[in-house]
Motif scaffolding. Structure first.
Motif, short mmCIF file in Angstrom:
data_model
loop_
_atom_site.label_atom_id
_atom_site.label_comp_id
_atom_site.label_asym_id
_atom_site.label_seq_id
_atom_site.Cartn_x
_atom_site.Cartn_y
_atom_site.Cartn_z
N CYS A 1 0.86 -1.18 0.00
CA CYS A 1 0.00 0.00 0.00
C CYS A 1 0.90 1.23 0.00
N CYS B 1 0.28 3.49 3.16
CA CYS B 1 0.70 3.05 4.49
C CYS B 1 2.07 2.37 4.48
N CYS C 1 -5.72 0.74 5.90
CA CYS C 1 -6.65 1.72 5.35
C CYS C 1 -7.76 1.08 4.53
#
Ligand SMILES: [Zn+2]
Length: 64
Positions: free
Chosen positions: A9, A12, A40
């Motif tokens: 991701c 993140c 998330c």
């Protein structure tokens, strides 16, 4: 880009985890493993997977 199928991701900086997710297409729903960020909730859906699943559903409909 990684060659081993692991996706990160970018928000993140954490490894996406395969999660059972339901798809709906042409009135049919089916479950498949989708890479999802555990932090998330961002999902990564490879185009290839979508095309494969979609054609499976289309074939299923044609057989009827
Ligand atoms: Zn994330």
């Amino acid at each position: 880009m990684s060659e081993d199928g692991v996706k990160i991701c970018h928000r993140c900086q954490i490894e996406l985890e395969p999660t059972k997710t339901d798809f709906k297409y042409l009135g049919h729903s089916f479950f498949t493993d989708i890479l999802r960020c555990p932090v998330c909730g961002e999902v990564y859906i490879p185009e290839q997977l979508v095309e494969t699943r979609m054609s499976e559903v289309e074939k299923m409909l044609e057989d009827k």
